[in-house]
Write an enzyme that holds these catalytic residues in place. Structure first.
Site, PDB file in Angstrom:
ATOM      1  N   GLU A  40       0.839  -1.209   0.000  1.00 10.43           N
ATOM      2  CA  GLU A  40       0.000   0.000   0.000  1.00 10.43           C
ATOM      3  C   GLU A  40       0.880   1.269   0.000  1.00 10.43           C
ATOM      4  O   GLU A  40       1.898   1.316   0.702  1.00 10.43           O
ATOM      5  CB  GLU A  40      -0.839  -0.011   1.288  1.00 10.43           C
ATOM      6  CG  GLU A  40      -1.738   1.195   1.478  1.00 10.43           C
ATOM      7  CD  GLU A  40      -2.357   1.253   2.886  1.00 10.43           C
ATOM      8  OE1 GLU A  40      -1.735   0.776   3.857  1.00 10.43           O
ATOM      9  OE2 GLU A  40      -3.471   1.785   2.999  1.00 10.43           O
ATOM     10  N   LYS A 120      -9.751   2.100  -1.727  1.00  3.21           N
ATOM     11  CA  LYS A 120      -9.878   1.533  -0.369  1.00  3.21           C
ATOM     12  C   LYS A 120     -11.185   1.977   0.298  1.00  3.21           C
ATOM     13  O   LYS A 120     -11.487   3.175   0.361  1.00  3.21           O
ATOM     14  CB  LYS A 120      -8.671   1.991   0.456  1.00  3.21           C
ATOM     15  CG  LYS A 120      -8.565   1.396   1.852  1.00  3.21           C
ATOM     16  CD  LYS A 120      -7.275   1.893   2.508  1.00  3.21           C
ATOM     17  CE  LYS A 120      -7.040   1.367   3.894  1.00  3.21           C
ATOM     18  NZ  LYS A 120      -5.809   1.922   4.490  1.00  3.21           N
ATOM     19  N   CYS A 155      -5.042  -3.043   3.357  1.00  2.00           N
ATOM     20  CA  CYS A 155      -4.600  -2.782   4.735  1.00  2.00           C
ATOM     21  C   CYS A 155      -5.746  -2.862   5.758  1.00  2.00           C
ATOM     22  O   CYS A 155      -6.208  -3.943   6.084  1.00  2.00           O
ATOM     23  CB  CYS A 155      -3.862  -1.429   4.773  1.00  2.00           C
ATOM     24  SG  CYS A 155      -2.767  -1.278   6.213  1.00  2.00           S
TER      25      CYS A 155
HETATM   26  O1  LIG Z   1      -5.510  -1.682  11.200  1.00  2.00           O
HETATM   27  C1  LIG Z   1      -4.337  -1.452  11.486  1.00  2.00           C
HETATM   28  O2  LIG Z   1      -3.870  -1.762  12.580  1.00  2.00           O
HETATM   29  C2  LIG Z   1      -3.424  -0.787  10.510  1.00  2.00           C
HETATM   30  C3  LIG Z   1      -4.168  -0.164   9.378  1.00  2.00           C
HETATM   31  C4  LIG Z   1      -3.334   0.757   8.582  1.00  2.00           C
HETATM   32  O3  LIG Z   1      -2.224   1.059   8.944  1.00  2.00           O
HETATM   33  C5  LIG Z   1      -3.833   1.281   7.306  1.00  2.00           C
HETATM   34  O4  LIG Z   1      -4.922   0.899   6.863  1.00  2.00           O
HETATM   35  O5  LIG Z   1      -3.115   2.088   6.692  1.00  2.00           O
END
Ligand SMILES: O=C(O)CCC(=O)C(=O)O
Length: 273
Positions: A40, A120, A155
């Site tokens: 990402e 996203k 993510c």
């Molecule tokens: O859910 C998490 O602990 C990390 C999520 C994250 O860093 C993101 O989505 O950029």
């Protein structure tokens, strides 16, 4: 099928341009793989909030161009991770109006054509960061490959099982999750990747970043999990290319031999008090 997950080190001492050229060359080196996956927001860093606007690109910007060419030269399907995408300004926005920012993943075919773009859906940060700086996508994306169908998520989406069920209902057999997951919640990353694989009886290919940016050490530990929840391969904490061979037909076999997905009960009424 052979997949290579490129766990890129995202540090502030490398410029976006230098990293883009380096990543394009790493992708080209994966010729012979069927699928290559990047993490990402690897151009700016997922936690470099102040760089989202300055590092934003139109969909068909420099990262798109470099990754399309790299996919074509390597002859691979490429999930190129995500970019901070600046959408088109609204026609009636007036002078200086800007389009919305989104965390947009790009998937290219081996000919270098764009096969899919996924924005996203679950933005991370609660009342700050990505959650306030970026707009949310609202569309599930699957990508049919010759031997499997990819379902894509990004993510923080990994925490939302209903999104993955939606992908499975749309035919996904291999769930691809680019991320910029922080080290301090690494145990969640591994656990959730395995959980999504077991409950959906699907392969999970989860590719994170290494290094530290914006003061946030990244977890690395990209992981490939099979439809039985077993870890097929896992990276260490540093930049690394994780290559794994897997048989996509195992998804259908697992779903046939242990048909738990068929026992789903949908639309239950709320509890009575
Ligand atoms: O859910 C998490 O602990 C990390 C999520 C994250 O860093 C993101 O989505 O950029």
């Amino acid at each position: 099928m052979r997949a290579s997950l490129i766990q890129i080190g995202v540090d502030e001492d490398e410029s976006v341009e230098a990293r883009r050229a380096r990543v394009a060359s790493l992708v080209r080196e994966q010729a012979g793989a069927d699928l290559v996956v990047l993490p990402e927001l690897w151009t700016t860093g997922a936690f470099a909030y102040e760089s989202f606007a300055t590092g934003a690109e139109p969909l068909r910007g420099p990262t798109y161009e470099a990754m399309a060419e790299a996919a074509r030269e390597a002859g691979v399907w490429l999930h190129a991770g995500s970019i901070p995408e600046r959408g088109e300004a609204p026609a009636d926005g007036g002078p200086g109006a800007e389009g919305p920012l989104c965390n947009t993943s790009l998937v290219f075919s081996p000919s270098g054509a764009l096969a899919a773009a996924y924005r996203k859906i679950h933005r991370f940060g609660f009342d700050k960061g990505e959650a306030v700086l970026m707009g949310a996508g609202d569309t599930l994306v699957t990508v049919p490959l010759p031997d499997t169908t990819l379902g894509v998520a990004t993510c923080y989406d990994l925490r939302f099982p209903e999104l993955f069920r939606g992908l499975v209902d749309a035919g996904a057999e291999t769930l691809v999750v680019p991320a910029g997951w922080p080290e301090r919640r690494r145990s969640h990353w591994t656990l959730l990747a395995q959980a999504r694989a077991v409950e959906n009886q699907a392969f999970v290919l989860a590719c994170g970043t290494a290094g530290t940016h914006a003061g946030v050490p990244q977890a690395g530990h990209s992981i490939v999990v099979d439809p039985w929840g077993e870890v097929l391969a896992e990276a260490g904490p540093d930049e690394e290319i994780l290559t794994v061979d897997f048989d996509p037909a195992r998804v259908a076999r697992t779903r046939e031999q242990f048909p738990a997905l068929k026992d789903r009960v949908l639309g239950l009424p709320p509890p009575t008090v």
